[in-house]
Design an enzyme around this catalytic site. Structure first.
Site, PDB file in Angstrom:
ATOM      1  N   HIS A 194       0.823  -1.205   0.000  1.00  0.00           N
ATOM      2  CA  HIS A 194       0.000   0.000   0.000  1.00  0.00           C
ATOM      3  C   HIS A 194       0.858   1.257   0.000  1.00  0.00           C
ATOM      4  CE1 HIS A 194      -3.246  -2.803   1.029  1.00  0.00           C
ATOM      5  NE2 HIS A 194      -3.918  -1.978   0.256  1.00  0.00           N
ATOM      6  N   GLU A 437     -12.434 -10.074  -4.752  1.00  0.00           N
ATOM      7  CA  GLU A 437     -10.976 -10.152  -4.606  1.00  0.00           C
ATOM      8  C   GLU A 437     -10.529 -11.437  -3.920  1.00  0.00           C
ATOM      9  OE1 GLU A 437      -9.627  -6.692  -2.414  1.00  0.00           O
ATOM     10  OE2 GLU A 437     -11.309  -6.776  -1.033  1.00  0.00           O
ATOM     11  N   ASP A 461      -5.640  -7.998  -4.548  1.00  0.00           N
ATOM     12  CA  ASP A 461      -5.857  -9.118  -3.638  1.00  0.00           C
ATOM     13  C   ASP A 461      -6.246 -10.381  -4.388  1.00  0.00           C
ATOM     14  OD1 ASP A 461      -5.242  -8.350  -0.984  1.00  0.00           O
ATOM     15  OD2 ASP A 461      -6.890  -6.923  -1.081  1.00  0.00           O
ATOM     16  N   ARG A 471       1.484 -10.037  -1.346  1.00  0.00           N
ATOM     17  CA  ARG A 471       1.735  -8.834  -2.141  1.00  0.00           C
ATOM     18  C   ARG A 471       2.801  -7.930  -1.523  1.00  0.00           C
ATOM     19  NH1 ARG A 471      -4.102  -5.734  -1.685  1.00  0.00           N
ATOM     20  NH2 ARG A 471      -3.003  -3.826  -2.125  1.00  0.00           N
ATOM     21  N   CYS A 508     -10.876  -2.302 -10.080  1.00  0.00           N
ATOM     22  CA  CYS A 508     -10.228  -1.211  -9.335  1.00  0.00           C
ATOM     23  C   CYS A 508      -8.853  -1.564  -8.796  1.00  0.00           C
ATOM     24  CB  CYS A 508     -11.121  -0.709  -8.211  1.00  0.00           C
ATOM     25  SG  CYS A 508     -11.285  -1.872  -6.846  1.00  0.00           S
TER      26      CYS A 508
HETATM   27  C1  PEP Z   1      -7.401  -4.743  -4.546  1.00  0.00           C
HETATM   28  O1  PEP Z   1      -7.218  -5.625  -3.694  1.00  0.00           O
HETATM   29  O2  PEP Z   1      -7.196  -4.922  -5.760  1.00  0.00           O
HETATM   30  C2  PEP Z   1      -7.867  -3.411  -4.148  1.00  0.00           C
HETATM   31  C3  PEP Z   1      -8.208  -2.516  -5.029  1.00  0.00           C
HETATM   32  O3  PEP Z   1      -7.914  -3.139  -2.822  1.00  0.00           O
HETATM   33  P1  PEP Z   1      -6.640  -2.850  -1.902  1.00  0.00           P
HETATM   34  O4  PEP Z   1      -5.457  -2.646  -2.812  1.00  0.00           O
HETATM   35  O5  PEP Z   1      -6.952  -1.624  -1.115  1.00  0.00           O
HETATM   36  O6  PEP Z   1      -6.542  -4.060  -1.071  1.00  0.00           O
HETATM   37 MG    MG Z   2      -8.049  -5.440  -1.755  1.00  0.00          MG
END
Ligand code: PEP
Ligand code: MG
Length: 583
Positions: A194, A437, A461, A471, A508
């Site tokens: 993140h 996800e 995810d 990740r 997304c």
């Molecule tokens: C994802 O998991 O692809 C997502 C958009 O959410 P985050 O990256 O906040 O886990």
């Molecule tokens: Mg996610």
């Protein structure tokens, strides 16, 4: 000055940065036990007490300068540190060591604080365990003051710097003032952490040095040149290298400026399909940036960042004001607000979550929300109320099955009913959608599509969980391949379920902004993508010269490809052929 290219550099946020390094490194307590003569013990005690006063003054000053970009809640940490510095029990313990055992002031700080640090570290409660870091921080400050060394502590900078740190946490990025940070160098972290996603959103170049040794060689004040796109870093570069990096930097800025012609161009394919290119945001600051890059809306507001880096939970009013501000800034463009996705690499001290062996498989996201309905209801109330001011949808993260969705829907309906009884303004018809996800959600996509108002595919995810690739783990970053036959077939399965059940679908995860994947969305008929704001214009440029039919024709072939590398190669080849044809 010696200059060196440091090998094993991975770029995780593109862009070139050139500037002085600021190394955020803990001072190691390497000094020898020192006794003072009986006659000097009082003097030593006086030195300690004056040191405490000076350390508190430093904290005051730090708080004042950080106040320019930090919020009130975040500034509370400086008060907390100041209070610990004045703790009478601690001072008494240090005084005893000095007066009774004739130890030096510095030694007294070290001895007593180490005991506290140890005690905190051994506590069961995660929140209390983290307090060890605070004691460490305070003791570091006091020892430095007593040793007469000046403050070099982040985040006070005389000039913008390249931040060098062992590990960059999302909360550190959340605290960061992008005007003061030219770039970031860290020893750990992958492209999908993140912290990296946030750095990209803030357009801050970021490289990770695979070899920890590399990072230890960097000193505060070294001149660094980093390239977060190519994965390069030079320490004290020679004149020719510096010139080349400056040229690269100017070219990147020129390219970014040229891209700006696309800001007001609608996202329409050559065959006239209108697409929606939305931005992922984590704060109002990021929304402002997204609007400047011509986002058609916000497809993912990661609200968990409102809960991080603070000691208390944000109230309904506080959340409502932020969501409302986002709605108003968007002026009629849509906003998808995701309920908190705390857990994994995103920690919130106010929730006092326990430490876990496998945080990404643990107490995270919707699991916390359903376990803490007080928290969930407060957030849903704020979201529903913000919906009275413009188009808002609500999105649930990490749904693993129908029970979680049905329970969430019940709570959503109850919250609406409460708001109605209280005669508060809210959006009665607000849509409630889910993130897809988890592999389990993929397998049950049809069941879920009958209950959810919309789907949003989280490829970050989904890749992590389908391929069992953490990740955050840079050692296996090469295995993290969203364009993988298993992941792409899962996405196709979900897209078909959404179509069968006639619910809207979007993507997304970071893959949405990767132009290599664009033929897949064309082929699958997914026309709503939400991405890091900086990816919108390059993607729009490519989209406007694309057309759907040829990708639809190729889709069955792509769904049969057996390896990730082959699939990627085929998509790149397709784009190149189309590009040549279309020119
Ligand atoms: C994802 O998991 O692809 C997502 C958009 O959410 P985050 O990256 O906040 O886990
Ligand atoms: Mg996610």
């Amino acid at each position: 000055m010696n200059h060196k290219t440091i090998s094993k550099v991975i770029g995780v946020s593109p862009g070139v940065a050139i500037g002085k390094a600021f190394v955020q490194r803990r001072i190691e307590w390497e000094f020898i036990e020192q006794d003072v003569s009986i006659g000097l013990a009082n003097e030593e005690l006086e030195k300690l007490l004056q040191g405490v006063v000076r350390a508190k003054l430093e904290l005051e000053q730090l708080k004042r300068s950080a106040g320019q970009w930090m919020q009130e809640e975040q500034l509370a940490i400086f008060n907390a540190h100041s209070m610990i510095l004045s703790d009478p029990v601690w001072i008494q313990e240090m005084q005893d060591l000095i007066l009774q055992q004739h130890k030096s002031a510095v030694w007294a700080v070290k001895e007593t604080s180490e005991a506290y640090i140890m005690r905190f570290r051994e506590m069961n409660d995660d929140y209390m365990r983290e307090r060890a870091v605070d004691v460490q921080d305070i003791a570091d400050r006091l020892i430095r003051v007593l040793q007469g060394r000046p403050e070099d502590g982040y985040p006070v900078f005389d000039e913008p710097v390249i931040l060098v740190t062992n590990e960059l946490t999302p909360s550190q990025v959340a605290q960061m003032d992008p005007d003061n940070i030219l770039g970031i160098v860290a020893a750990t972290g992958g492209e999908n952490s993140h912290a990296a996603i946030m750095a990209r959103a803030m357009e801050v170049p970021f490289v990770v040095l695979r070899q920890a040794k590399g990072i230890h060689r960097i000193q505060t004040g070294d001149l660094l040149a980093i390239d977060g796109g190519q994965g390069q870093m030079f320490r004290n570069p020679a004149a020719d290298v510096l010139r080349r990096m400056r040229d690269l930097q100017s070219a990147a800025i020129r390219q970014r400026d040229q891209m700006r012609v696309w800001v007001n161009v609608p996202a329409v394919t050559r065959d006239g399909e209108k697409w929606e290119l939305h931005a992922n945001i984590g704060s109002i600051k990021e929304l402002e940036l997204a609007l400047r890059t011509g986002a058609d809306g916000v497809g993912l507001f990661r609200t968990e960042f409102l809960f991080m880096e603070r000691e208390t939970l944000p109230s309904e009013e506080e959340q409502f004001e932020i969501y409302k501000e986002a709605v108003q800034l968007l002026k009629g463009k849509p906003l998808v607000i995701r309920t908190i996705d705390i857990g994994g690499d995103k920690v919130a001290p106010s929730l006092m979550l326990p430490k876990e062996q496998n945080p990404f498989l643990g107490y995270r996201a919707i699991r916390i929300a359903l376990d803490r309905p007080d928290l969930f209801r407060t957030q849903l109330r704020a979201i529903l109320r913000a919906g009275a001011f413009g188009p808002v949808k609500c999105l649930l993260p990490m749904i693993s099955g129908i029970d979680e969705l049905l329970r969430s829907k019940e709570i959503f309906a109850e919250v609406k009913e409460d708001l109605r009884i209280q005669s508060l303004l809210f959006d009665v018809d607000m849509q409630l959608g889910i993130m897809i996800e988890l592999p389990a959600a993929v397998m049950q996509a049809d069941d879920l599509a009958r209950e959810a108002d919309f789907f949003s595919i989280g490829t970050n995810d989904l890749t992590q969980y389908m391929l069992a690739v953490d990740r955050m783990n840079e050692k296996i970053a090469h295995l993290f391949k969203p364009i993988h036959p298993a992941v792409v077939r899962a996405i196709a399965h979900v897209a078909q379920a959404a179509e069968r059940n006639q619910i809207p679908i979007s993507v997304c995860g970071e893959l949405a902004g990767d132009s290599t994947a664009l033929p897949l969305w064309l082929g699958l008929g997914i026309r709503n993508l939400s991405m890091t704001a900086t990816s919108i214009l390059p993607l729009k440029q490519k989209l406007c010269s694309s057309e759907r039919q040829s990708a639809v024709a190729k889709m069955p072939d792509w769904l049969r490809v057996r390896t990730a590398d082959e699939l990627r190669a085929q998509l790149i080849e397709f784009s190149m052929l189309k590009g040549a044809f279309e020119r």
